[in-house]
Design an enzyme around this catalytic site. Structure first.
Site, PDB file in Angstrom:
ATOM      1  N   CYS A   1      17.510  16.915  -2.850  1.00  0.00           N
ATOM      2  CA  CYS A   1      17.561  15.736  -3.728  1.00  0.00           C
ATOM      3  C   CYS A   1      16.164  15.388  -4.230  1.00  0.00           C
ATOM      4  CB  CYS A   1      18.138  14.535  -2.975  1.00  0.00           C
ATOM      5  SG  CYS A   1      19.831  14.753  -2.408  1.00  0.00           S
TER       6      CYS A   1
ATOM      7  N   ASP B   1     -25.420  13.957   6.970  1.00  0.00           N
ATOM      8  CA  ASP B   1     -26.576  13.197   6.504  1.00  0.00           C
ATOM      9  C   ASP B   1     -27.234  12.568   7.741  1.00  0.00           C
ATOM     10  OD1 ASP B   1     -28.293  11.676   4.748  1.00  0.00           O
ATOM     11  OD2 ASP B   1     -27.045   9.956   5.244  1.00  0.00           O
TER      12      ASP B   1
END
Length: 741
Positions: free
Chosen positions: A18, A430
């Site tokens: 569906c 970082d």
């Protein structure tokens, strides 16, 4: 053209076929850019051009193919609808069980090995069985007929087609036998009413259990919503009044007493208190808040009265944004789901074909002219092949996995990122704000004989006052703490990765790196270089100061490593990931930090735009890269990497650019995200394997006549429920950095 994205609530879907049909129909609609239908959540997320097609037009198209659609409602309403659907399925099952039980009793007592079980004679009466089976077939099972009719009308097939074909064949054949029983009075007629009724009852049971499990898989949203304060005490027109949180507007002054939840995001305008932000950051130690500090909605005020000015309300609060990210992640599709979608798209027609072949082989070759026996095998094939488990395999795991991750402070922005994270082999970190606290402090001030501390610090503090760089903020804070008053620079210029240039009281001042000084022809003496190197070897960031184009001194700032960084990096290495630190700091400073956290590889003196280049170079060597950062200058690298992870304590720009937000601000969450991705993908693969294996094994067994139809129905219901229950195991996952939080 104006692009718009709308989420629709879609009801009436019974299986993955569906959802595929809705996607195909909508994707062919003019103006529609993309469609993602989630069978588990019963939602359709559509991106479209509002100048070509409207939301109403999309809903109309969905309704034309046999489903109901409406624009997604508020979360609370959605949950109410799910509860209503679960209750509706429960009632349907109870009534179906009441009508089916006598038929099942009659069937069980009829076997030779169960002949000792007593059954009233009336249970064997064809007309009595007809009266019991008919309500189950056409009242409680009417949804299957409607779904099948709508699917066939639009030249498609779904689970309803299989169920309707199988149960109708059993029911109508039994009706035929009941009618001809008039001419066989006194003879026992073998009927199949129990087959159709018990099948429908078991399928309804499966739907009820699915609905309950689906509700559990969205518990993360419920828990997050439960954190919200229900009411707020505001001051309006000089009067204190208690109103619902939804009625608070930006600018309202809200009073928060000790022990109360803060209702909205805001800024403290009066009072001092400690606020427990563990629900957001995971930190158990309350944070002191005073005038000017920001507070977040749903956090707990511990011991003092606060007056806050509302800055974000309703959908704009941090918690609302977190809920939105989780919802979008749960509603999105992981690439692996395409496998299940492709299979589901052709599955039902193939099964109908196999069922027809099974009937012909049994009726013509194996048991010639034995219509009842051939029909029984055909029904078993049709029923056991329902593709519900296949459709549930991926979305339920995505819902459970992303929901559990959100509870641990890890926000995946979509199912595709939950999948791609498990393939990462390199993590680029970082330094500032990620490995370190990102809150450096002024540690050393060195100046030449030409200057004294007063004049030197005043000039430096005034120069850095306009900069938003964390190191500049640390310098300004340190100068103010020493009691110096700062002015404003006449001119100010910042060059990312190099330094700043300003005019203060007519003096030209340069502050920054060696490269910045070299560009202006300013050289350091050997003694000054030695002093700078010694400071850098201690992990301090050293900036050179030049006034009137002459060397004037050094400023050192230190950023401390987060207590959890070392253990987090060890965990990443245990996961066989290469971990690389990238920073704009010089090599000595970077290496000093790297040594503290046992980092194997360091890339120093990398300019902001260079971080993205670092990621690209790693990708060119075949590496799958995750970038972890928190600042604006990390955004390009976050976008370039296969997966970008933003530390939640960082900037909005970084979090917007990232694919995953780590709310806790803890590097341990990176390892947790990796583990959660791997566990979720393993769970999905388990579900897909068992869903496919179940059908591949079940269909031949049913075709060989080794499986009664009612057992096939029970197995089909069990397969769907087992897939959902396996996915729900993800909600009990316990990861290292979340323990004890």
């Amino acid at each position: 053209m104006t692009k718009q994205t709308t989420s629709f609530q879609v009801t009436g879907m019974t299986c993955a076929a569906c959802a595929n049909r809705i996607e195909k129909v909508l994707s062919r609609l003019e103006g529609v850019e993309s469609v993602a239908v989630n069978f588990t959540l019963e939602t359709a997320k559509v991106e479209y051009s509002s100048s070509v097609v409207s939301a109403e037009g999309i809903m109309k198209k969905i309704e034309q193919i046999g489903f109901q659609a409406r624009v997604n409602e508020e979360d609370k309403k959605q949950m109410e609808n799910r509860l209503q659907e679960t209750e509706k399925q429960r009632r349907r099952f109870i009534w179906a069980a009441i009508f089916s039980f006598p038929l099942f009793w009659a069937m069980v007592s009829h076997f030779s090995f169960t002949s000792w079980i007593w059954a009233p004679d009336i249970l064997m009466n064809p007309w009595f069985q007809f009266i019991l089976a008919t309500p189950v077939q056409f009242i409680l099972g009417w949804n299957f007929y409607m779904g099948a009719i709508k699917a066939l009308r639009h030249k498609s097939a779904n689970m309803d087609v299989l169920v309707t074909l199988g149960t109708s064949a059993a029911y109508f054949y039994s009706v035929y036998l009941t009618l001809i029983s008039f001419s066989h009075v006194g003879d026992y007629v073998e009927l199949y009413y129990e087959t159709s009724s018990v099948l429908i009852t078991l399928i309804i049971l499966g739907k009820w259990l699915e609905a309950r499990a689906k509700g559990r898989s969205s518990e993360a949203i419920s828990k997050l919503m439960g954190l919200q304060a229900k009411s707020a005490r505001v001051i309006r027109d000089g009067q204190e009044m208690l109103i619902s949180t939804e009625q608070v507007v930006v600018g309202d002054h809200v009073i928060v007493k000790p022990g109360e939840k803060i209702p909205v995001d805001g800024e403290v305008v009066d009072g001092i208190s400690a606020v427990d932000e563990s629900m957001l950051t995971g930190e158990s130690i309350p944070i002191d808040k005073r005038v000017g500090d920001t507070v977040i909605g749903a956090t707990l005020n511990k011991n003092g009265l606060l007056v806050i000015q509302a800055t974000k309300v309703g959908k704009g609060t941090a918690l609302a944004q977190i809920i939105k990210v989780v919802e979008e992640a749960q509603g999105s599709k992981a690439p692996i789901q395409r496998i299940a979608d492709r299979i589901s798209g052709v599955f039902v027609p193939i099964v109908v074909g196999i069922a027809m072949i099974t009937f012909l082989i049994w009726y013509v070759l194996v048991e010639p002219n034995q219509f009842a026996g051939a029909l029984e095998k055909t029904i078993a094939v049709l029923v056991i092949a329902c593709p519900c488990a296949l459709g549930l395999a991926t979305p339920t795991s995505i819902m459970a996995g992303s929901g559990r991750a959100a509870e641990m402070g890890i926000l995946f922005k979509g199912g595709e990122y939950l999948e791609s994270t498990q393939s990462i082999d390199t993590v680029v970190l970082d330094k500032t704000g990620t490995i370190t606290n990102g809150k450096p402090v002024l540690t050393d001030v060195i100046f030449t004989d030409e200057w004294n501390e007063d004049s030197f610090l005043s000039l430096i503090g005034t120069t850095e006052r306009n900069s938003e760089h964390p190191l500049a903020e640390a310098i300004v804070a340190g100068v103010i703490e020493k009691g110096y008053k700062l002015g404003r620079p006449e001119e100010f210029e910042t060059i990312p990765g190099y330094g700043v240039r300003a005019f203060v009281q007519g003096e030209e001042i340069l502050i920054g790196t060696r490269r910045w000084m070299n560009q202006h022809g300013i050289a350091l003496q050997e003694a000054e270089e030695t002093t700078m190197s010694n400071l850098e070897s201690l992990g301090k960031t050293v900036m050179i100061v030049a006034i009137r184009c002459q060397y004037a001194g050094l400023i050192a700032v230190a950023d401390t490593v987060k207590p959890t960084s070392l253990e987090a990096i060890r965990r990443l290495k245990e996961l066989h990931l290469e971990v690389i630190m990238v920073t704009g700091d010089n090599q000595r400073t970077a290496q000093a930090i790297a040594d503290q956290v046992e980092m194997d590889r360091v890339m120093a003196e990398v300019l902001p735009e260079g971080k993205a280049d670092v990621v690209k170079k790693l990708q060119e060597t075949g590496r799958k890269v995750a970038m972890v950062g928190d600042g604006i200058n990390d955004a390009p690298a976050l976008v370039t990497a296969e997966v970008g992870m933003a530390i939640g304590t960082g900037t909005d720009v970084a979090m917007e650019a990232a694919d995953i937000t780590l709310i806790r601000g803890d590097l341990g969450s990176v390892a947790d995200a990796m583990m959660m991705s791997r566990k979720t993908m393993l769970n999905i693969k388990q579900n897909l394997f068992w869903a496919l294996a179940y059908n591949m094994l079940g269909i031949p067994i049913a075709a060989l006549g080794l499986l009664a139809p009612w057992l096939a129905g029970a197995a089909m219901a069990f397969s769907s429920v087992s897939v959902v229950l396996n996915a729900l195991r993800l909600q009990r996952v316990s990861l290292e950095s979340s323990k004890g939080k």
